[in-house]
Design a protein around this motif. Sequence first.
Motif, mmCIF file in Angstrom:
data_model
loop_
_atom_site.group_PDB
_atom_site.id
_atom_site.type_symbol
_atom_site.label_atom_id
_atom_site.label_comp_id
_atom_site.label_asym_id
_atom_site.label_seq_id
_atom_site.Cartn_x
_atom_site.Cartn_y
_atom_site.Cartn_z
ATOM 1 N N LYS A 384 0.816 -1.249 0.023
ATOM 2 C CA LYS A 384 0.070 0.005 -0.120
ATOM 3 C C LYS A 384 0.835 1.203 -0.056
ATOM 4 O O LYS A 384 1.738 1.408 0.880
ATOM 5 N N GLY A 385 0.523 2.208 -0.876
ATOM 6 C CA GLY A 385 1.100 3.479 -0.864
ATOM 7 C C GLY A 385 0.240 4.407 -0.482
ATOM 8 O O GLY A 385 -0.698 4.428 0.055
ATOM 9 N N GLU A 386 0.365 5.966 -0.956
ATOM 10 C CA GLU A 386 -0.465 7.072 -0.922
ATOM 11 C C GLU A 386 -1.270 7.191 -1.921
ATOM 12 O O GLU A 386 -1.065 6.813 -3.086
ATOM 13 N N SER A 387 -2.524 7.645 -1.760
ATOM 14 C CA SER A 387 -3.359 8.223 -2.634
ATOM 15 C C SER A 387 -4.014 7.223 -3.452
ATOM 16 O O SER A 387 -4.339 7.283 -4.721
ATOM 17 N N GLY A 388 -4.450 6.091 -2.651
ATOM 18 C CA GLY A 388 -4.928 5.053 -3.636
ATOM 19 C C GLY A 388 -4.060 4.278 -4.292
ATOM 20 O O GLY A 388 -4.698 3.738 -5.174
ATOM 21 N N LEU A 389 -2.824 4.240 -4.337
ATOM 22 C CA LEU A 389 -1.876 3.443 -5.059
ATOM 23 C C LEU A 389 -1.397 2.155 -4.322
ATOM 24 O O LEU A 389 -1.295 2.118 -2.993
ATOM 25 N N TYR A 390 -1.447 0.897 -5.060
ATOM 26 C CA TYR A 390 -1.253 -0.298 -4.339
ATOM 27 C C TYR A 390 -0.150 -1.174 -5.311
ATOM 28 O O TYR A 390 -0.023 -0.744 -6.433
ATOM 29 N N ALA A 391 0.167 -1.947 -4.593
ATOM 30 C CA ALA A 391 1.293 -2.842 -5.510
ATOM 31 C C ALA A 391 1.028 -4.532 -5.158
ATOM 32 O O ALA A 391 1.013 -4.728 -3.997
ATOM 33 N N VAL A 392 1.080 -5.312 -6.093
ATOM 34 C CA VAL A 392 0.712 -6.703 -5.835
ATOM 35 C C VAL A 392 1.663 -7.514 -6.932
ATOM 36 O O VAL A 392 2.077 -7.285 -8.061
ATOM 37 N N GLY A 393 2.374 -8.458 -6.300
ATOM 38 C CA GLY A 393 3.480 -9.033 -7.161
ATOM 39 C C GLY A 393 4.853 -8.846 -6.895
ATOM 40 O O GLY A 393 5.613 -9.006 -7.764
ATOM 41 N N LEU A 399 4.095 -16.463 -5.647
ATOM 42 C CA LEU A 399 2.459 -16.460 -5.898
ATOM 43 C C LEU A 399 1.755 -16.411 -4.460
ATOM 44 O O LEU A 399 0.730 -15.714 -4.342
ATOM 45 N N LEU A 400 2.482 -16.852 -3.361
ATOM 46 C CA LEU A 400 2.063 -16.879 -2.025
ATOM 47 C C LEU A 400 1.900 -15.461 -1.720
ATOM 48 O O LEU A 400 0.782 -15.094 -0.993
ATOM 49 N N GLY A 401 2.872 -14.497 -1.753
ATOM 50 C CA GLY A 401 2.753 -13.303 -1.306
ATOM 51 C C GLY A 401 2.101 -12.478 -2.065
ATOM 52 O O GLY A 401 1.283 -11.784 -1.694
ATOM 53 N N ALA A 402 1.912 -12.869 -3.615
ATOM 54 C CA ALA A 402 0.954 -12.226 -4.404
ATOM 55 C C ALA A 402 -0.642 -12.262 -3.673
ATOM 56 O O ALA A 402 -1.365 -11.284 -3.826
ATOM 57 N N SER A 403 -0.858 -13.529 -3.548
ATOM 58 C CA SER A 403 -2.172 -13.863 -2.958
ATOM 59 C C SER A 403 -2.533 -12.971 -1.832
ATOM 60 O O SER A 403 -3.491 -12.422 -1.719
ATOM 61 N N MET A 404 -1.669 -13.136 -0.735
ATOM 62 C CA MET A 404 -1.588 -12.336 0.409
ATOM 63 C C MET A 404 -1.951 -10.883 0.134
ATOM 64 O O MET A 404 -2.821 -10.182 0.660
ATOM 65 N N ASP A 405 -1.365 -10.295 -0.720
ATOM 66 C CA ASP A 405 -1.608 -8.854 -0.830
ATOM 67 C C ASP A 405 -2.537 -8.518 -1.729
ATOM 68 O O ASP A 405 -3.255 -7.521 -1.240
ATOM 69 N N SER A 406 -2.985 -9.356 -2.453
ATOM 70 C CA SER A 406 -4.521 -9.203 -3.423
ATOM 71 C C SER A 406 -5.497 -9.230 -2.389
ATOM 72 O O SER A 406 -6.559 -8.305 -2.545
ATOM 73 N N LYS A 407 -5.502 -10.016 -1.463
ATOM 74 C CA LYS A 407 -6.634 -10.062 -0.441
ATOM 75 C C LYS A 407 -6.797 -8.763 0.362
ATOM 76 O O LYS A 407 -7.563 -8.037 0.843
#
Length: 442
Positions: A384-393, A399-407
Amino acid sequence: MENQYWWREIEGKQAHDPLFIEKMTTQSSSSSRCVCVPGPVIVGAGPSGLAAAACLKEKGVPSILLERSNCIASLWQLKTYDRLRLHLPKQFCELPFMGFPTDFPKYPSKKQFVEYLQCYANKFDIKPRFNETVQRAEFDSKLGLWRVKSVAGDGKKQITEYVCRWLIVATGENAEAVVPKIEGMGEFGGSIKHTSLYKSGDEYRGKKVLVVGCGNSGMEVCLDLCNQNAKPSLVVRHTVHVLPREMLGKSTFGLSMWLLKWLPIRFVDRLLLIVSWLMFGDTSRLGLDRPSLGPLQLKNLSGKTPVLDVGTLAKIKSGHIKVCPAIKRLKHHAVEFDNGRKERFDDIILATGYKSNVPYWLKEGDMFCKEDGLPRRPFPNGWKGESGLYAVGFTKRGLLGASMDSKRIAQDIAQDIERCWKAEAKHTSAFARSLLPHSSNS
């Protein structure tokens, strides 16, 4: 002039309201348009982008998924070699809300993994907008919205600007091939190919091939070349941890995760190295020196993944694969190494990895590091960043980390929408009460 009216219209419709109905405004030039998105824009339709879209859909949040290629998971479909399999057991590579088919093997093949991703997209009705390359994304502080500019790559060169409250970066750590500059590349004469262009060792039968890079890809390409009767050599420039893919009857990754529940990381590292030594012997005798830090500690600190051996080490021991030091320079069908030795080769394959391309198109200064294009904040806080910015992957945990972040991302956006609804309902209620006639005493 029409475009100016469009922006005034957005400002007049409460820029922070997520319940915009998608609307398109075509400028005087038919090659440009503006799209207002009711939910997030996701950039990248690989496994991470698909997971984010599915998690949002489960929360009832619509999204638009942009992909520069013509298919989902383009890295897997277009830029991987034929013999590739998942390096981890399938249960550690599942995306949210859908497991692998029970009849798939423990380590699914490239073809099976792509089939799984296609079924995943169908199940959640995820329909990416293909052949759209994002050239620029920046936050408009006046509007309180993200402006994402993409160019269609189908020959029409249509420019689209998406306007959204939330932006999810899902292009991942492996967006662009890393091709190092080696002195003498222009005079070598043979082919010099990155592994993103390598499919099979069949075209190298009988040839002497130098593979540069000793990660999982470099090791597997060498094994594939051996199996296709080529004569590979492997450049090992740095220290590397080589672990068996399975030990004590369990996957090495799964065993490590289980042990970490009970033991400190340094003890788990010590156990992994003891079992590896019993199975492989001293790898430094083969030219594969180990780092001073253990494999899990090194992974946590630098993101460098240990190599999970699938048979390459046996080929090195038997002499079918030669280990070489770093390259000093190239000559005509010859390589001069740092130790002064020279040797002839027909072709070179660069297993030199990939890098993020985020700094080229995302114009913001806080969430992502400009040097490597990865989130500045380490796992598990980089989503999670600022102003509605997110990162996944970008977790360096697969893929385990990507799944956690997606949720996490879907939950956060859903809560943001709920807050907006409540604020809007409160505002509407107050306005309605102001219109009611005041009661008076008779």
